[in-house]
Design an enzyme around this catalytic site. Structure first.
Site, PDB file in Angstrom:
ATOM      1  N   ASP A  52       4.419  -0.898  -3.138  1.00 60.07           N
ATOM      2  CA  ASP A  52       4.919  -0.306  -1.905  1.00 60.07           C
ATOM      3  C   ASP A  52       6.025  -1.148  -1.278  1.00 60.07           C
ATOM      4  O   ASP A  52       6.277  -2.288  -1.682  1.00 60.07           O
ATOM      5  CB  ASP A  52       3.770  -0.153  -0.894  1.00 60.07           C
ATOM      6  CG  ASP A  52       2.713   0.828  -1.383  1.00 60.07           C
ATOM      7  OD1 ASP A  52       3.057   1.712  -2.193  1.00 60.07           O
ATOM      8  OD2 ASP A  52       1.550   0.703  -0.954  1.00 60.07           O
ATOM      9  N   TYR A 110      -3.877  -8.135  -8.746  1.00 61.70           N
ATOM     10  CA  TYR A 110      -3.112  -8.307  -7.509  1.00 61.70           C
ATOM     11  C   TYR A 110      -3.610  -9.554  -6.785  1.00 61.70           C
ATOM     12  O   TYR A 110      -4.789  -9.922  -6.876  1.00 61.70           O
ATOM     13  CB  TYR A 110      -3.286  -7.108  -6.587  1.00 61.70           C
ATOM     14  CG  TYR A 110      -2.465  -5.901  -6.979  1.00 61.70           C
ATOM     15  CD1 TYR A 110      -1.160  -5.731  -6.501  1.00 61.70           C
ATOM     16  CD2 TYR A 110      -2.984  -4.936  -7.827  1.00 61.70           C
ATOM     17  CE1 TYR A 110      -0.415  -4.631  -6.874  1.00 61.70           C
ATOM     18  CE2 TYR A 110      -2.234  -3.825  -8.203  1.00 61.70           C
ATOM     19  CZ  TYR A 110      -0.947  -3.681  -7.712  1.00 61.70           C
ATOM     20  OH  TYR A 110      -0.199  -2.594  -8.084  1.00 61.70           O
TER      21      TYR A 110
END
Length: 280
Positions: A52, A110
Site C-alpha cells: 500500500d 512482513y
C-alpha cells in the site's frame, strides 16, 4: 522471449503503493518506465503482491517478459541508473518460462516496527511507528500466538477487501526487542534507569519492537490491523486472550486500529525456483 526476475527494495514514502493505478506514481510505474528507457519497449511487470501507499519493501520480487538480448549482468546497473534513488534493483536473473512472481510465491514475510522509546529516532522515522509509551512485550507475544495457523481473518482485514474469502495461514510470528541496553551503558551514572525499573520493572519495556509475520498470503491491511491491535494489548487496553476472541468474532469492528503504513515493510518472499532466499 526471456522471463527476467527482479529483486527490488524501495522506500515507499513518496509512492501510492507498488501496483500501477490511474493516479500513477507507483513503484511498478517507475520500474516499467526504467525498463522502457533501457529496451525501448513497454513491458508489463508482475509483482509478488501489492504494497500500500507508504509501505516499504526490503525484498520485493517481480518478473517481466522481454525480447531484449541485453546481457543479464548489465541489467542491475542499467536499471538503477534510470530509477529514482528510493528504488533499487538488487538482482536480476533469467527465470524459467513458468516463473510467475505472484502465483509462484510460497510465503511472504512482513515486518512492522514500533519504536516505544520516549524520543523518536530522527534517522529511522520513515520506517517505524513511534509509540512514546512502554509496552508489555510478553502480553503481546502471548496475543500473537493466537494467530498462528489457518483461520478466517475477517476481523483483521479492511471492509474494503475484495477477496472472496478471508481464510489465511500464518506460518510463524514473533516479536523481537532492541531494548536500548547500549544507552544504559553509555549513561551509567544517571538515575533514570533506576527510576524506570522501580516504576515498571519487567512488565513494560521501552525499545524498538520488530514484529515479523510469515504467511502463505495476506489480506488488505491485515498486518497493520494486527499490529494496531497488539499495541492495545501492550498498553493493557486488551488482554492477550482477547486476540483469540477477536479472531473468532470475524468482525473488523472488534479489532484495534489500522497502524500507520510507514512502519510496515515487505521483508521477504519465498519460492521453490528462486535461487536465493530473503536472507541472501
Amino acid at each position: 522471449m526471456r522471463n527476467l526476475v527482479l529483486i527490488v527494495c524501495y522506500d515507499g514514502t513518496d509512492y501510492y503503493g507498488f501496483q500501477s493505478q490511474p493516479g500513477g506514481n507507483t513503484i511498478q510505474d517507475k520500474l516499467e518506465d526504467a525498463i522502457e528507457k533501457l529496451t525501448g519497449e513497454r513491458s508489463h511487470l508482475v509483482g509478488s503482491g501489492r504494497t500500500d501507499a507508504g509501505v516499504h519493501a526490503r525484498y520485493q520480487v517481480a518478473n517481466f517478459r522481454t525480447p531484449s538480448r541485453i546481457p543479464i549482468d548489465r541489467w542491475v546497473l542499467a536499471l538503477n541508473s534510470r530509477l529514482p534513488s528510493d528504488i533499487v534493483v538488487q538482482c536480476v536473473y533469467e527465470g524459467s518460462d513458468r516463473f510467475h512472481a505472484r502465483h509462484g510465491a510460497l510465503s511472504k514475510t512482513y515486518r512492522y516496527t514500533i519504536n516505544c522509546n520516549r524520543i523518536p529516532d530522527l534517522f529511522r522515522r520513515r520506517y517505524e511507528f513511534h509509540h512514546p509509551t512502554p509496552l508489555d512485550l510478553q502480553a503481546m507475544r502471548e496475543g500473537l500466538g493466537h494467530l498462528i495457523g489457518t483461520h478466517d481473518f475477517s476481523s483483521f482485514t479492511s471492509p474494503l477487501s475484495t477477496k472472496p474469502n478471508h481464510i489465511r495461514t500464518v506460518i510463524s510470528a514473533r516479536l523481537d526487542l532492541e531494548d536500548g541496553s547500549d544507552i544504559r551503558d553509555q549513561y551509567p551514572v544517571s538515575d533514570h534507569w533506576a527510576k524506570w525499573d522501580a516504576k515498571y520493572g519487567e512488565a513494560k519495556r521501552r525499545g524498538v519492537i520488530q514484529l515479523y509475520i510469515t504467511g502463505t498470503g495476506f489480506l488488505y491491511n491485515m498486518v497493520r490491523i494486527i499490529a494496531g491491535t497488539l499495541i492495545q494489548v501492550g498498553e493493557g487496553k486488551r488482554t492477550a486472550s482477547d486476540m483469540g476472541d477477536i479472531l473468532a468474532a470475524k468482525d473488523r469492528a472488534k479489532a484495534g486500529p489500522t497502524s500507520v503504513p510507514h512502519g510496515l515493510s515487505l521483508w521477504g518472499v519465498d519460492y521453490e525456483e528462486l535461487p536465493m532466499n530473503m536472507d541472501d
